[in-house]
Design a protein around this motif. Structure first.
Motif, PDB file in Angstrom:
ATOM      1  N   PHE A   1      83.867  70.487   5.061  1.00  0.00           N
ATOM      2  CA  PHE A   1      84.473  69.160   5.035  1.00  0.00           C
ATOM      3  C   PHE A   1      84.193  68.365   6.304  1.00  0.00           C
ATOM      4  CE2 PHE A   1      87.156  71.682   2.126  1.00  0.00           C
ATOM      5  CZ  PHE A   1      86.967  70.934   0.972  1.00  0.00           C
ATOM      6  N   ASP A   2      83.368  68.908   7.194  1.00  0.00           N
ATOM      7  CA  ASP A   2      82.934  68.214   8.414  1.00  0.00           C
ATOM      8  C   ASP A   2      84.134  67.666   9.179  1.00  0.00           C
ATOM      9  OD1 ASP A   2      81.258  67.266  10.336  1.00  0.00           O
ATOM     10  OD2 ASP A   2      80.681  65.446   9.255  1.00  0.00           O
ATOM     11  N   THR A   3      85.076  68.536   9.503  1.00  0.00           N
ATOM     12  CA  THR A   3      86.292  68.123  10.196  1.00  0.00           C
ATOM     13  C   THR A   3      86.810  69.265  11.060  1.00  0.00           C
ATOM     14  OG1 THR A   3      88.573  67.358   9.897  1.00  0.00           O
ATOM     15  CG2 THR A   3      87.711  68.858   8.237  1.00  0.00           C
ATOM     16  N   LYS A   4      87.546  68.913  12.099  1.00  0.00           N
ATOM     17  CA  LYS A   4      88.203  69.913  12.930  1.00  0.00           C
ATOM     18  C   LYS A   4      89.681  70.051  12.577  1.00  0.00           C
ATOM     19  CE  LYS A   4      85.148  69.193  16.919  1.00  0.00           C
ATOM     20  NZ  LYS A   4      84.385  68.034  16.406  1.00  0.00           N
ATOM     21  N   LEU A   5      90.132  69.256  11.617  1.00  0.00           N
ATOM     22  CA  LEU A   5      91.552  69.242  11.254  1.00  0.00           C
ATOM     23  C   LEU A   5      91.758  70.057   9.981  1.00  0.00           C
ATOM     24  CD1 LEU A   5      92.376  65.493  11.988  1.00  0.00           C
ATOM     25  CD2 LEU A   5      92.576  67.468  13.508  1.00  0.00           C
ATOM     26  N   VAL A   6      91.951  71.360  10.153  1.00  0.00           N
ATOM     27  CA  VAL A   6      92.169  72.277   9.038  1.00  0.00           C
ATOM     28  C   VAL A   6      93.391  73.124   9.343  1.00  0.00           C
ATOM     29  CG1 VAL A   6      91.236  74.192   7.695  1.00  0.00           C
ATOM     30  CG2 VAL A   6      89.713  72.357   8.446  1.00  0.00           C
ATOM     31  N   GLU A   7      94.260  73.270   8.346  1.00  0.00           N
ATOM     32  CA  GLU A   7      95.472  74.076   8.495  1.00  0.00           C
ATOM     33  C   GLU A   7      95.478  75.161   7.419  1.00  0.00           C
ATOM     34  OE1 GLU A   7     100.342  73.543   8.143  1.00  0.00           O
ATOM     35  OE2 GLU A   7      98.973  72.128   7.167  1.00  0.00           O
ATOM     36  N   ILE A   8      95.751  76.408   7.825  1.00  0.00           N
ATOM     37  CA  ILE A   8      95.932  77.479   6.863  1.00  0.00           C
ATOM     38  C   ILE A   8      97.398  77.479   6.428  1.00  0.00           C
ATOM     39  CG2 ILE A   8      95.878  79.978   6.524  1.00  0.00           C
ATOM     40  CD1 ILE A   8      93.140  78.602   6.665  1.00  0.00           C
ATOM     41  N   THR A   9      97.641  77.474   5.116  1.00  0.00           N
ATOM     42  CA  THR A   9      98.989  77.362   4.573  1.00  0.00           C
ATOM     43  C   THR A   9      99.302  78.547   3.674  1.00  0.00           C
ATOM     44  OG1 THR A   9      98.280  76.168   2.599  1.00  0.00           O
ATOM     45  CG2 THR A   9      98.701  74.858   4.572  1.00  0.00           C
ATOM     46  N   GLU A  10     100.555  78.593   3.175  1.00  0.00           N
ATOM     47  CA  GLU A  10     100.940  79.708   2.305  1.00  0.00           C
ATOM     48  C   GLU A  10     100.227  79.644   0.966  1.00  0.00           C
ATOM     49  OE1 GLU A  10     103.531  76.294   1.283  1.00  0.00           O
ATOM     50  OE2 GLU A  10     102.857  77.232   3.147  1.00  0.00           O
ATOM     51  N   TYR A  11      99.783  78.464   0.539  1.00  0.00           N
ATOM     52  CA  TYR A  11      99.082  78.346  -0.743  1.00  0.00           C
ATOM     53  C   TYR A  11      97.562  78.358  -0.572  1.00  0.00           C
ATOM     54  CZ  TYR A  11      98.903  73.474   0.844  1.00  0.00           C
ATOM     55  OH  TYR A  11      98.705  72.342   1.594  1.00  0.00           O
ATOM     56  N   GLY A  12      97.069  78.186   0.639  1.00  0.00           N
ATOM     57  CA  GLY A  12      95.623  78.157   0.870  1.00  0.00           C
ATOM     58  C   GLY A  12      95.286  77.429   2.151  1.00  0.00           C
ATOM     59  N   PHE A  13      94.914  76.146   2.034  1.00  0.00           N
ATOM     60  CA  PHE A  13      94.600  75.372   3.230  1.00  0.00           C
ATOM     61  C   PHE A  13      94.812  73.889   2.951  1.00  0.00           C
ATOM     62  CE2 PHE A  13      90.608  75.098   0.918  1.00  0.00           C
ATOM     63  CZ  PHE A  13      90.181  73.797   1.154  1.00  0.00           C
ATOM     64  N   ALA A  14      94.943  73.147   4.033  1.00  0.00           N
ATOM     65  CA  ALA A  14      94.985  71.690   3.973  1.00  0.00           C
ATOM     66  C   ALA A  14      94.023  71.158   5.023  1.00  0.00           C
ATOM     67  CB  ALA A  14      96.396  71.167   4.217  1.00  0.00           C
ATOM     68  N   ALA A  15      93.349  70.071   4.713  1.00  0.00           N
ATOM     69  CA  ALA A  15      92.374  69.501   5.638  1.00  0.00           C
ATOM     70  C   ALA A  15      92.423  67.979   5.565  1.00  0.00           C
ATOM     71  CB  ALA A  15      90.965  69.993   5.311  1.00  0.00           C
ATOM     72  N   ILE A  16      92.071  67.360   6.670  1.00  0.00           N
ATOM     73  CA  ILE A  16      91.889  65.908   6.717  1.00  0.00           C
ATOM     74  C   ILE A  16      90.405  65.657   6.928  1.00  0.00           C
ATOM     75  CG2 ILE A  16      92.487  63.772   7.900  1.00  0.00           C
ATOM     76  CD1 ILE A  16      95.055  65.128   8.838  1.00  0.00           C
ATOM     77  N   THR A  17      89.788  64.908   6.032  1.00  0.00           N
ATOM     78  CA  THR A  17      88.343  64.716   6.082  1.00  0.00           C
ATOM     79  C   THR A  17      87.982  63.264   5.790  1.00  0.00           C
ATOM     80  OG1 THR A  17      86.224  65.373   5.090  1.00  0.00           O
ATOM     81  CG2 THR A  17      88.157  65.405   3.662  1.00  0.00           C
ATOM     82  N   ARG A  18      86.835  62.848   6.312  1.00  0.00           N
ATOM     83  CA  ARG A  18      86.318  61.516   6.013  1.00  0.00           C
ATOM     84  C   ARG A  18      85.484  61.542   4.726  1.00  0.00           C
ATOM     85  NH1 ARG A  18      80.971  61.702   6.836  1.00  0.00           N
ATOM     86  NH2 ARG A  18      80.194  63.381   8.157  1.00  0.00           N
ATOM     87  N   LEU A  19      85.136  62.734   4.218  1.00  0.00           N
ATOM     88  CA  LEU A  19      84.253  62.854   3.064  1.00  0.00           C
ATOM     89  C   LEU A  19      84.961  62.422   1.780  1.00  0.00           C
ATOM     90  CD1 LEU A  19      82.560  66.314   3.793  1.00  0.00           C
ATOM     91  CD2 LEU A  19      81.795  64.031   4.459  1.00  0.00           C
TER      92      LEU A  19
END
Length: 530
Positions: A360-378
């Protein structure tokens, strides 16, 4: 030459390896101890002084033309051999015929005196055949080295993706190259160590202090050299690790007993590049996300109440974190693991974080209880979505938003997560119908209908259809007897009677607003032909 195992040290052709390929008629008259040295090339020359044209590590061949006449004097021959030794020639081959029937004694004595390896080459073994044999061996060795380099690079990349990338990277490096290794941070402290298979360990850090001072205080790419008496440290060389702005981030220090081969140096350069990327990621590469996180943690209301300058600063940090521009929109993406929604016990999510950051070409990634969340420009097009789904994941892809709308965008994406988990299909927020039925989805809605309306749906069609029609009409008119009777074309008492039958069948109090709302939603998933 016997094949080497896949984990063999990366090297090149030595004189001993070459001699194993030559006919036994080649006779060694003096062993100068150069058998383990790397052989660069085989070169015939009849010049009186060929050294200006010889690189280090040559196997020089001569038929003795320089030793005819006055060139055969003891002084001339001694000077000739001395020049070869000074040029670091690996060995001298003397061909019998057409000038000499045997190796001159004066040449043999000079080679013994200066310790130059000397061979007698019989007339039956042409110089061209020796050169051809070496070129073929070199070609075979080059292919082997390329295979080893490819395998080594794969091992280095696996190390980078491990939970402890710096330690694993040094371990892979010393496994393939005969060195010990130290990774030193910008503060001068050792962050990771790697010891060679031979057991050689790094010199004391206090001894390395002068070299580290030079590495951490200079600028630009360079290599610092030193030497110590400790075994495995005859050659110590340090590589600085620097940011894209030429800031000192640390250093890699290596020690060995002998110079490295070109292939081994190639592995070292690969390791230096990967380590530089790792430390950049940990320091310079993480500056924007860390500043953004600090600002939001310390000033959580700054997005709403912050001044224009402050908010623009946060937008810049967000843009840097997602490789975008201040004005470009971003999206919240949530990933749900379909096969195994929980992380395996003891498994580190580092590999997954790096994977999502890359995809996702981003440094903003969070590992969560369901999987992951990310903020991306894509935009997360169909091709990228397909790549992610092949890995066993499903996505909730949020709508484009700006910094101030991220929280709301996250909540809207989160509201779709249950639907994705239930259906096993990815969802795009900008393609959703934002209603209860739209968010609930066909699968969940059908399940709701089958549960709430089960007693009615179990009736024979001639009874089921009219009852469902009355219920739908009565609910659509908000429980008005007259309005629903007019809509259905029935007498109001008939509507009352059938609603009473429905209340008894469903065992529900139809006067409650929540019951009516749930039944209305459930009816949206019942075949309208009923």
């Amino acid at each position: 030459m016997s094949p080497e195992p896949a984990t063999a040290r990366i090297s090149s052709v030595t004189l001993d390896q070459f001699l194993e390929q030559l006919p036994p008629e080649l006779t060694m008259l003096h062993d100068g101890g150069s058998g383990t040295e790397l052989l660069r090339w085989v070169e015939p020359s009849e010049l009186e002084d060929p050294t200006p044209y010889l690189p280090e590590g040559e196997f020089l061949l001569t038929a003795g033309l320089p030793f005819l006449g006055k060139g055969g004097s003891a002084a001339k021959v001694d000077a000739y051999v001395k020049r070869l030794v000074g040029a670091k020639v690996a060995a001298l081959g003397f061909g019998i015929q057409p000038y000499f029937d045997a190796v001159p004694d004066v040449l043999l004595e000079a080679c013994r005196r200066h310790n130059l390896t000397l061979f007698e080459v019989p007339e039956s073994l042409p110089f061209a055949a020796i050169g051809l044999e070496f070129s073929q061996l070199l070609e075979t060795d080059a292919a082997r080295v390329f295979r080893q380099l490819a395998d080594t690079n794969r091992q280095l990349m696996r190390a980078v993706l491990s939970p402890r990338p710096e330690h694993e990277l040094l371990a892979a490096l010393v496994q393939r190259v005969p060195v010990w290794a130290l990774l030193v941070g910008a503060d001068g402290r050792v962050r990771a160590r790697g010891h060679s298979a031979g057991g050689s360990t790094a010199v004391e850090q206090s001894q390395l202090a002068p070299m580290l001072d030079r590495l951490l205080s200079g600028s630009g790419p360079r290599v610092e050299m030193d030497s110590f008496e400790q075994p495995g440290s005859a050659l110590v060389f340090g590589h600085p690790l620097r940011s894209t702005k030429d800031a000192n981030l640390g250093a890699l220090v290596l020690g060995a007993d002998a110079p490295l081969t070109p292939a081994q140096n190639s592995v070292v350069q690969s390791a230096v590049g990967l380590l530089e990327l790792l430390v950049r990621q940990r320091t310079s590469g993480s500056l924007a996300p860390s500043q953004l996180a600090t600002a939001v943690l310390l000033h959580p209301d700054s997005l709403v109440n912050g001044g224009t300058r402050h908010v623009n600063g946060l937008r810049d940090l967000l843009a840097q974190s997602v490789s975008s521009t201040r004005s470009a929109p971003v999206r919240v993406v949530q990933g749900i693991k379909v096969d195994s929604p929980e992380w395996p016990a003891g498994d580190s999510p580092v590999r997954e974080v790096l994977q999502w950051r890359r995809l996702f070409d981003t440094k903003l990634v969070e590992i969560t209880e369901y999987g992951f969340a990310a903020i991306t420009r894509l935009r997360v097009d169909d091709a990228l979505l397909a790549d992610v789904e092949k890995l066993g994941w499903r996505l909730v892809i949020g709508e484009p938003t700006e910094l101030a709308g991220l929280t709301e965008a996250y909540h809207r994406a989160s509201s779709l997560r249950a639907r994705v988990q239930l259906s096993g299909k990815s969802a795009r927020a900008d393609e959703m119908t934002w209603s209860v039925t739209g968010l609930l989805g066909q699968e969940a809605g059908t399940m709701l209908a089958s549960r709430l309306l089960a007693p009615v749906l179990a009736l024979e069609p001639e009874r089921r259809g009219p009852l469902l029609a009355v219920l739908r009409g009565w609910l659509s008119e908000n429980g008005s007897w007259d309005a629903s009777a007019k809509l259905l074309g029935l007498h109001r008492n008939s509507v009352r009677r059938q609603i009473g039958v429905l209340a008894e069948l469903l065992d529900m109090d139809l006067n409650q607003a929540q019951v009516r709302a749930e039944l209305w939603i459930a009816l949206q998933y019942v075949d309208g032909s009923d």
